[in-house]
Scaffold this motif. Sequence first.
Motif, PDB file in Angstrom:
ATOM      1  N   PHE A  23       8.800   8.048   5.358  1.00 27.65           N
ATOM      2  CA  PHE A  23       8.765   9.162   4.173  1.00 27.65           C
ATOM      3  C   PHE A  23      10.214   8.888   3.366  1.00 27.65           C
ATOM      4  N   THR A  24      10.058   8.922   2.169  1.00 31.45           N
ATOM      5  CA  THR A  24      11.040   8.853   1.234  1.00 31.45           C
ATOM      6  C   THR A  24      11.265  10.142   0.595  1.00 31.45           C
ATOM      7  N   SER A  25      12.332  10.667   0.142  1.00 31.42           N
ATOM      8  CA  SER A  25      12.640  11.943  -0.345  1.00 31.42           C
ATOM      9  C   SER A  25      12.415  12.010  -1.767  1.00 31.42           C
ATOM     10  N   VAL A  26      11.738  13.140  -2.353  1.00 35.93           N
ATOM     11  CA  VAL A  26      11.485  13.167  -3.701  1.00 35.93           C
ATOM     12  C   VAL A  26      12.498  14.190  -4.493  1.00 35.93           C
ATOM     13  N   TYR A  27      12.639  15.427  -3.775  1.00 36.59           N
ATOM     14  CA  TYR A  27      13.802  16.306  -4.380  1.00 36.59           C
ATOM     15  C   TYR A  27      14.098  17.276  -3.579  1.00 36.59           C
ATOM     16  N   GLN A  28      15.376  17.738  -3.666  1.00 35.33           N
ATOM     17  CA  GLN A  28      15.824  18.870  -2.575  1.00 35.33           C
ATOM     18  C   GLN A  28      16.334  19.768  -3.593  1.00 35.33           C
ATOM     19  N   THR A  29      15.905  21.254  -3.316  1.00 36.52           N
ATOM     20  CA  THR A  29      16.810  22.577  -4.047  1.00 36.52           C
ATOM     21  C   THR A  29      17.304  23.321  -2.786  1.00 36.52           C
ATOM     22  N   HIS A  30      17.638  24.593  -3.325  1.00 32.89           N
ATOM     23  CA  HIS A  30      18.111  25.397  -2.473  1.00 32.89           C
ATOM     24  C   HIS A  30      17.456  25.819  -1.258  1.00 32.89           C
ATOM     25  N   ASP A  31      15.850  25.991  -1.732  1.00 35.47           N
ATOM     26  CA  ASP A  31      14.907  26.266  -0.956  1.00 35.47           C
ATOM     27  C   ASP A  31      13.627  25.459  -0.658  1.00 35.47           C
ATOM     28  N   GLU A  32      13.745  24.387  -1.198  1.00 34.68           N
ATOM     29  CA  GLU A  32      12.606  23.299  -1.090  1.00 34.68           C
ATOM     30  C   GLU A  32      13.108  22.043  -0.609  1.00 34.68           C
ATOM     31  N   TRP A  33      12.318  21.147  -0.006  1.00 34.47           N
ATOM     32  CA  TRP A  33      12.535  19.928   0.041  1.00 34.47           C
ATOM     33  C   TRP A  33      11.107  19.043   0.240  1.00 34.47           C
ATOM     34  N   ALA A  34      10.809  18.023  -0.359  1.00 39.43           N
ATOM     35  CA  ALA A  34       9.825  17.293  -0.266  1.00 39.43           C
ATOM     36  C   ALA A  34      10.019  15.727  -0.233  1.00 39.43           C
ATOM     37  N   ALA A  35       9.143  15.238   0.591  1.00 43.24           N
ATOM     38  CA  ALA A  35       9.491  13.650   0.936  1.00 43.24           C
ATOM     39  C   ALA A  35       8.014  13.209   0.894  1.00 43.24           C
ATOM     40  N   ASP A  52       0.800  -1.339   0.052  1.00 45.46           N
ATOM     41  CA  ASP A  52       0.105   0.027   0.017  1.00 45.46           C
ATOM     42  C   ASP A  52       0.660   1.245   0.118  1.00 45.46           C
ATOM     43  N   GLY A  53       2.188   1.167   0.015  1.00 47.21           N
ATOM     44  CA  GLY A  53       3.238   2.220  -0.034  1.00 47.21           C
ATOM     45  C   GLY A  53       3.279   2.986  -1.197  1.00 47.21           C
ATOM     46  N   VAL A  54       4.313   3.899  -1.439  1.00 47.71           N
ATOM     47  CA  VAL A  54       4.838   4.318  -2.397  1.00 47.71           C
ATOM     48  C   VAL A  54       5.655   3.109  -3.279  1.00 47.71           C
ATOM     49  N   GLY A  55       5.097   3.156  -4.483  1.00 49.15           N
ATOM     50  CA  GLY A  55       5.985   1.912  -5.279  1.00 49.15           C
ATOM     51  C   GLY A  55       5.034   0.707  -5.516  1.00 49.15           C
ATOM     52  N   GLY A  56       3.876   0.913  -4.662  1.00 50.94           N
ATOM     53  CA  GLY A  56       2.921  -0.223  -4.474  1.00 50.94           C
ATOM     54  C   GLY A  56       1.600   0.199  -5.025  1.00 50.94           C
ATOM     55  N   ARG A  57       0.867   0.942  -3.889  1.00 45.53           N
ATOM     56  CA  ARG A  57      -0.651   1.280  -4.282  1.00 45.53           C
ATOM     57  C   ARG A  57      -0.563   2.683  -5.106  1.00 45.53           C
ATOM     58  N   VAL A  58       0.623   3.253  -4.751  1.00 47.39           N
ATOM     59  CA  VAL A  58       0.659   4.658  -5.728  1.00 47.39           C
ATOM     60  C   VAL A  58       2.293   4.662  -6.375  1.00 47.39           C
ATOM     61  N   ALA A  59       2.299   5.257  -7.361  1.00 46.66           N
ATOM     62  CA  ALA A  59       3.598   5.660  -8.088  1.00 46.66           C
ATOM     63  C   ALA A  59       4.194   6.659  -7.305  1.00 46.66           C
ATOM     64  N   THR A  60       5.611   6.722  -7.202  1.00 43.91           N
ATOM     65  CA  THR A  60       6.497   7.779  -6.669  1.00 43.91           C
ATOM     66  C   THR A  60       6.331   9.100  -7.345  1.00 43.91           C
ATOM     67  N   LEU A  61       6.202  10.265  -6.472  1.00 44.67           N
ATOM     68  CA  LEU A  61       6.126  11.515  -7.155  1.00 44.67           C
ATOM     69  C   LEU A  61       7.671  11.742  -8.217  1.00 44.67           C
ATOM     70  N   ARG A  62       8.531  10.853  -7.738  1.00 42.73           N
ATOM     71  CA  ARG A  62       9.757  11.255  -8.690  1.00 42.73           C
ATOM     72  C   ARG A  62       9.480  11.094 -10.048  1.00 42.73           C
ATOM     73  N   ASP A  63       8.545  10.157 -10.423  1.00 44.83           N
ATOM     74  CA  ASP A  63       8.211   9.936 -11.804  1.00 44.83           C
ATOM     75  C   ASP A  63       7.617  11.022 -12.644  1.00 44.83           C
ATOM     76  N   ARG A  64       7.263  11.979 -11.758  1.00 48.07           N
ATOM     77  CA  ARG A  64       6.629  13.202 -12.534  1.00 48.07           C
ATOM     78  C   ARG A  64       7.584  14.355 -12.255  1.00 48.07           C
ATOM     79  N   LEU A  65       8.856  14.203 -11.890  1.00 45.24           N
ATOM     80  CA  LEU A  65       9.656  15.352 -11.855  1.00 45.24           C
ATOM     81  C   LEU A  65      10.271  15.695 -13.170  1.00 45.24           C
ATOM     82  N   PRO A  66      10.386  16.924 -13.518  1.00 39.40           N
ATOM     83  CA  PRO A  66      11.132  17.320 -14.622  1.00 39.40           C
ATOM     84  C   PRO A  66      12.609  17.039 -14.458  1.00 39.40           C
ATOM     85  N   ALA A  67      13.239  17.193 -15.680  1.00 42.13           N
ATOM     86  CA  ALA A  67      14.470  16.753 -15.986  1.00 42.13           C
ATOM     87  C   ALA A  67      15.507  17.573 -14.748  1.00 42.13           C
ATOM     88  N   ASP A  68      15.481  18.810 -14.593  1.00 41.38           N
ATOM     89  CA  ASP A  68      16.199  19.321 -13.785  1.00 41.38           C
ATOM     90  C   ASP A  68      16.028  18.992 -12.208  1.00 41.38           C
TER      91      ASP A  68
END
Length: 200
Positions: free
Chosen positions: A111-123, A80-96
Amino acid sequence: MRLPRTAHTDRPWRIHEIAGDFKVEDVWDLPTPGGPDDLARLVDQFRGGTRDRVSSPVGRALFAIRWKLGALLGWDSPADGVGGRVATLRDRLPADLREGPRGPDLSSFPFTSVYQTHDEWAAEMANRTVHGVMHIGWVADADGAGGYHGRMAVLVKPNGLLGTVYMAGIKPFRYLGVYPALIRGIGREWEAGRAGSGAA
């Protein structure tokens, strides 16, 4: 301090282009005063998870009840987790963002990390009830004096009627027991880290 949803939605965060189908459930300012480049330190603080930061007996009890209830009802199985019931949001990330820093996964909270920038982090996390995102942004203080602090937003996509009922049922517990204790714990750990590093 709890903030209106617009404190998140009105900012040009990258998460909007990735999780536009998620609902912004909660937005909180974090007691983490710092400079313009301190998000990475806050993200590193989160690396150990979040449950350990809840020091109040009520908050710890609520977390314990949730995990026992989840085990009893089978809400938290890997299927029921990420990669099971739902696809990871990493599949939606733009290339950068896909090619940039990912950020850490949390060891004591699912929580698994999705992306990190200078002023954002999403998990992200998922179970049988919801697919959720914890978004940590780094924002300038409102007083214009040059300081910065963290801002946490929780975004959710409930899983049908079960998820909708679940989110409604836990709402008072989140506001009265979980979030206040969690945010105080984040602030204490931040201040301890500043003192240990000799930061002013």
